[in-house]
Design a protein around this motif. Structure first.
Motif, PDB file in Angstrom:
ATOM      1  N   VAL A  33      -4.379  22.603  23.755  1.00 32.21           N
ATOM      2  CA  VAL A  33      -5.440  22.652  24.765  1.00 32.21           C
ATOM      3  C   VAL A  33      -4.807  22.804  26.145  1.00 32.21           C
ATOM      4  CG1 VAL A  33      -7.394  21.420  25.800  1.00 32.21           C
ATOM      5  CG2 VAL A  33      -6.873  21.078  23.375  1.00 32.21           C
ATOM      6  N   ILE A  34      -5.388  23.668  26.957  1.00 30.73           N
ATOM      7  CA  ILE A  34      -5.004  23.787  28.356  1.00 30.73           C
ATOM      8  C   ILE A  34      -6.201  23.356  29.193  1.00 30.73           C
ATOM      9  CG2 ILE A  34      -4.308  25.330  30.226  1.00 30.73           C
ATOM     10  CD1 ILE A  34      -3.117  27.171  28.068  1.00 30.73           C
ATOM     11  N   VAL A  35      -5.978  22.435  30.101  1.00 32.96           N
ATOM     12  CA  VAL A  35      -7.017  21.998  31.033  1.00 32.96           C
ATOM     13  C   VAL A  35      -6.694  22.625  32.383  1.00 32.96           C
ATOM     14  CG1 VAL A  35      -8.131  20.049  32.165  1.00 32.96           C
ATOM     15  CG2 VAL A  35      -7.356  19.826  29.791  1.00 32.96           C
ATOM     16  N   VAL A  36      -7.598  23.456  32.880  1.00 35.64           N
ATOM     17  CA  VAL A  36      -7.420  24.145  34.154  1.00 35.64           C
ATOM     18  C   VAL A  36      -8.274  23.436  35.198  1.00 35.64           C
ATOM     19  CG1 VAL A  36      -7.691  26.319  35.406  1.00 35.64           C
ATOM     20  CG2 VAL A  36      -7.042  26.337  32.974  1.00 35.64           C
ATOM     21  N   GLY A  37      -7.629  22.796  36.157  1.00 37.48           N
ATOM     22  CA  GLY A  37      -8.342  22.114  37.235  1.00 37.48           C
ATOM     23  C   GLY A  37      -8.135  20.620  37.165  1.00 37.48           C
ATOM     24  N   GLY A  38      -7.817  20.038  38.311  1.00 34.03           N
ATOM     25  CA  GLY A  38      -7.465  18.626  38.354  1.00 34.03           C
ATOM     26  C   GLY A  38      -8.414  17.745  39.120  1.00 34.03           C
ATOM     27  N   GLY A  39      -9.689  18.110  39.176  1.00 32.07           N
ATOM     28  CA  GLY A  39     -10.682  17.210  39.758  1.00 32.07           C
ATOM     29  C   GLY A  39     -11.062  16.159  38.728  1.00 32.07           C
ATOM     30  N   LEU A  40     -12.221  15.567  38.878  1.00 34.75           N
ATOM     31  CA  LEU A  40     -12.638  14.492  37.979  1.00 34.75           C
ATOM     32  C   LEU A  40     -12.769  14.969  36.536  1.00 34.75           C
ATOM     33  CD1 LEU A  40     -13.435  11.564  37.608  1.00 34.75           C
ATOM     34  CD2 LEU A  40     -15.773  12.173  38.255  1.00 34.75           C
ATOM     35  N   ALA A  41     -13.452  16.083  36.310  1.00 33.83           N
ATOM     36  CA  ALA A  41     -13.665  16.563  34.940  1.00 33.83           C
ATOM     37  C   ALA A  41     -12.352  16.943  34.271  1.00 33.83           C
ATOM     38  CB  ALA A  41     -14.630  17.751  34.937  1.00 33.83           C
ATOM     39  N   GLY A  42     -11.514  17.703  34.957  1.00 34.24           N
ATOM     40  CA  GLY A  42     -10.251  18.125  34.369  1.00 34.24           C
ATOM     41  C   GLY A  42      -9.305  16.958  34.127  1.00 34.24           C
ATOM     42  N   SER A  43      -9.238  16.035  35.083  1.00 35.00           N
ATOM     43  CA  SER A  43      -8.362  14.872  34.922  1.00 35.00           C
ATOM     44  C   SER A  43      -8.824  13.990  33.774  1.00 35.00           C
ATOM     45  CB  SER A  43      -8.305  14.070  36.228  1.00 35.00           C
ATOM     46  OG  SER A  43      -7.754  14.867  37.258  1.00 35.00           O
ATOM     47  N   MET A  44     -10.140  13.797  33.654  1.00 34.53           N
ATOM     48  CA  MET A  44     -10.664  13.001  32.531  1.00 34.53           C
ATOM     49  C   MET A  44     -10.395  13.693  31.202  1.00 34.53           C
ATOM     50  SD  MET A  44     -14.171  11.149  33.739  1.00 34.53           S
ATOM     51  CE  MET A  44     -14.266  10.261  32.200  1.00 34.53           C
ATOM     52  N   ALA A  45     -10.586  15.003  31.153  1.00 37.10           N
ATOM     53  CA  ALA A  45     -10.330  15.732  29.912  1.00 37.10           C
ATOM     54  C   ALA A  45      -8.863  15.598  29.512  1.00 37.10           C
ATOM     55  CB  ALA A  45     -10.717  17.199  30.074  1.00 37.10           C
ATOM     56  N   ALA A  46      -7.946  15.780  30.468  1.00 37.56           N
ATOM     57  CA  ALA A  46      -6.518  15.672  30.163  1.00 37.56           C
ATOM     58  C   ALA A  46      -6.160  14.262  29.701  1.00 37.56           C
ATOM     59  CB  ALA A  46      -5.690  16.069  31.383  1.00 37.56           C
ATOM     60  N   ALA A  47      -6.710  13.250  30.363  1.00 38.51           N
ATOM     61  CA  ALA A  47      -6.420  11.865  29.987  1.00 38.51           C
ATOM     62  C   ALA A  47      -6.973  11.540  28.599  1.00 38.51           C
ATOM     63  CB  ALA A  47      -6.994  10.901  31.026  1.00 38.51           C
ATOM     64  N   MET A  48      -8.225  11.888  28.354  1.00 37.63           N
ATOM     65  CA  MET A  48      -8.851  11.550  27.076  1.00 37.63           C
ATOM     66  C   MET A  48      -8.211  12.308  25.914  1.00 37.63           C
ATOM     67  SD  MET A  48     -12.797  11.342  28.345  1.00 37.63           S
ATOM     68  CE  MET A  48     -13.473  11.142  26.702  1.00 37.63           C
ATOM     69  N   LEU A  49      -7.977  13.604  26.085  1.00 35.01           N
ATOM     70  CA  LEU A  49      -7.357  14.392  25.014  1.00 35.01           C
ATOM     71  C   LEU A  49      -5.913  13.955  24.786  1.00 35.01           C
ATOM     72  CD1 LEU A  49      -8.836  17.860  25.931  1.00 35.01           C
ATOM     73  CD2 LEU A  49      -9.319  16.557  23.844  1.00 35.01           C
ATOM     74  N   GLY A  50      -5.216  13.635  25.862  1.00 37.50           N
ATOM     75  CA  GLY A  50      -3.849  13.134  25.727  1.00 37.50           C
ATOM     76  C   GLY A  50      -3.800  11.819  24.972  1.00 37.50           C
ATOM     77  N   HIS A  51      -4.714  10.906  25.304  1.00 37.71           N
ATOM     78  CA  HIS A  51      -4.769   9.615  24.601  1.00 37.71           C
ATOM     79  C   HIS A  51      -5.151   9.796  23.136  1.00 37.71           C
ATOM     80  CE1 HIS A  51      -3.852   6.758  27.730  1.00 37.71           C
ATOM     81  NE2 HIS A  51      -4.661   7.396  28.566  1.00 37.71           N
ATOM     82  N   ALA A  52      -5.901  10.844  22.843  1.00 35.43           N
ATOM     83  CA  ALA A  52      -6.289  11.118  21.453  1.00 35.43           C
ATOM     84  C   ALA A  52      -5.165  11.803  20.673  1.00 35.43           C
ATOM     85  CB  ALA A  52      -7.552  11.979  21.424  1.00 35.43           C
ATOM     86  N   GLY A  53      -4.043  12.070  21.337  1.00 39.09           N
ATOM     87  CA  GLY A  53      -2.883  12.625  20.651  1.00 39.09           C
ATOM     88  C   GLY A  53      -2.797  14.135  20.618  1.00 39.09           C
ATOM     89  N   HIS A  54      -3.650  14.814  21.356  1.00 41.01           N
ATOM     90  CA  HIS A  54      -3.625  16.274  21.369  1.00 41.01           C
ATOM     91  C   HIS A  54      -2.472  16.803  22.221  1.00 41.01           C
ATOM     92  CE1 HIS A  54      -7.360  16.798  19.185  1.00 41.01           C
ATOM     93  NE2 HIS A  54      -7.823  15.777  19.888  1.00 41.01           N
ATOM     94  N   ASP A  55      -2.031  17.991  21.902  1.00 38.97           N
ATOM     95  CA  ASP A  55      -0.994  18.692  22.649  1.00 38.97           C
ATOM     96  C   ASP A  55      -1.684  19.382  23.834  1.00 38.97           C
ATOM     97  OD1 ASP A  55       1.241  20.112  23.491  1.00 38.97           O
ATOM     98  OD2 ASP A  55       0.998  21.660  21.956  1.00 38.97           O
ATOM     99  N   VAL A  56      -1.565  18.787  25.013  1.00 37.61           N
ATOM    100  CA  VAL A  56      -2.325  19.225  26.189  1.00 37.61           C
ATOM    101  C   VAL A  56      -1.382  19.672  27.293  1.00 37.61           C
ATOM    102  CG1 VAL A  56      -3.985  18.501  27.964  1.00 37.61           C
ATOM    103  CG2 VAL A  56      -4.172  17.585  25.642  1.00 37.61           C
ATOM    104  N   THR A  57      -1.772  20.747  27.970  1.00 36.22           N
ATOM    105  CA  THR A  57      -1.121  21.161  29.206  1.00 36.22           C
ATOM    106  C   THR A  57      -2.177  21.109  30.304  1.00 36.22           C
ATOM    107  OG1 THR A  57       0.453  22.592  28.062  1.00 36.22           O
ATOM    108  CG2 THR A  57       0.091  23.019  30.402  1.00 36.22           C
ATOM    109  N   PHE A  58      -1.853  20.430  31.384  1.00 37.35           N
ATOM    110  CA  PHE A  58      -2.745  20.192  32.521  1.00 37.35           C
ATOM    111  C   PHE A  58      -2.267  21.073  33.675  1.00 37.35           C
ATOM    112  CE2 PHE A  58      -3.623  17.113  36.159  1.00 37.35           C
ATOM    113  CZ  PHE A  58      -4.988  17.307  36.178  1.00 37.35           C
ATOM    114  N   VAL A  59      -3.120  21.989  34.156  1.00 36.30           N
ATOM    115  CA  VAL A  59      -2.726  22.936  35.197  1.00 36.30           C
ATOM    116  C   VAL A  59      -3.516  22.650  36.468  1.00 36.30           C
ATOM    117  CG1 VAL A  59      -2.509  25.363  35.838  1.00 36.30           C
ATOM    118  CG2 VAL A  59      -2.268  24.691  33.428  1.00 36.30           C
ATOM    119  N   ASP A  60      -2.796  22.261  37.511  1.00 37.59           N
ATOM    120  CA  ASP A  60      -3.384  22.043  38.831  1.00 37.59           C
ATOM    121  C   ASP A  60      -2.261  22.113  39.850  1.00 37.59           C
ATOM    122  OD1 ASP A  60      -5.995  21.104  40.266  1.00 37.59           O
ATOM    123  OD2 ASP A  60      -4.376  19.911  41.139  1.00 37.59           O
TER     124      ASP A  60
END
Length: 159
Positions: free
Chosen positions: A5-32
């Motif tokens: 998963v790639i999360v594009v954008g680091g506002g509230l929605a993007g940061s929450m998505a990256a945090a939640m997916l990361g905690h769930a063990g997904h392979d995430v890249t956060f772009v901001d």
């Protein structure tokens, strides 16, 4: 580079998505492009429904520690306070809320401090072109770019 998963954008929605997916063990890249969310002249009021969602996401305790709690709502009309009623809520500046959530993003989530120039569909995955020239392939791209409409417009997404 590849990610689930790639999360594009680091506002509230993007940061929450990256945090939640990361905690769930997904392979995430956060772009901001910003290491921290910059100061922003807006604030958030979190009521119990919001706190309930944050509890289910595992992010509530960090947010509650960073917020200001109030147990009363003051109601004013025409410059006069007409009532004070019990009302359990939390308030904080938007940038503090976003940075609090960002601090909860697990260490294994990769971070790219750059912009996304394009997202294209390649067979059964998406390819994200970064402004630094790198490309990332992913099964899912979460576009949480907020007020930046360039990517949405380029992808044919409109309101």
């Amino acid at each position: 580079m590849c990610a689930d998963v790639i999360v594009v954008g680091g506002g509230l929605a993007g940061s929450m998505a990256a945090a939640m997916l990361g905690h769930a063990g997904h392979d995430v890249t956060f772009v901001d492009p910003n290491a921290t969310y910059p100061p922003d002249f807006r604030c958030e009021k979190l009521e119990q429904g919001h706190i309930g969602v944050l509890r289910r996401s595992g992010l509530a305790e960090a947010v509650i520690r960073a917020a200001t709690h109030t147990d009363r709502l003051w109601i004013a009309r025409f410059g006069r306070i007409i009532d004070k009623v019990p009302f359990d809520q939390y308030g904080m500046a938007y940038d503090r809320l976003v940075n609090t959530i960002r601090a909860e993003i697990p260490q294994h989530v990769r971070t790219c401090r750059t912009f996304v120039d394009a997202v294209t569909l390649i067979e059964n995955h998406q390819r994200v072109l970064l402004s630094d020239g790198h490309e990332i392939d992913a099964r899912l791209v979460i576009l949480a770019s907020g007020l930046n409409w360039t990517l949405r417009r380029n992808l044919g997404i409109s309101r």
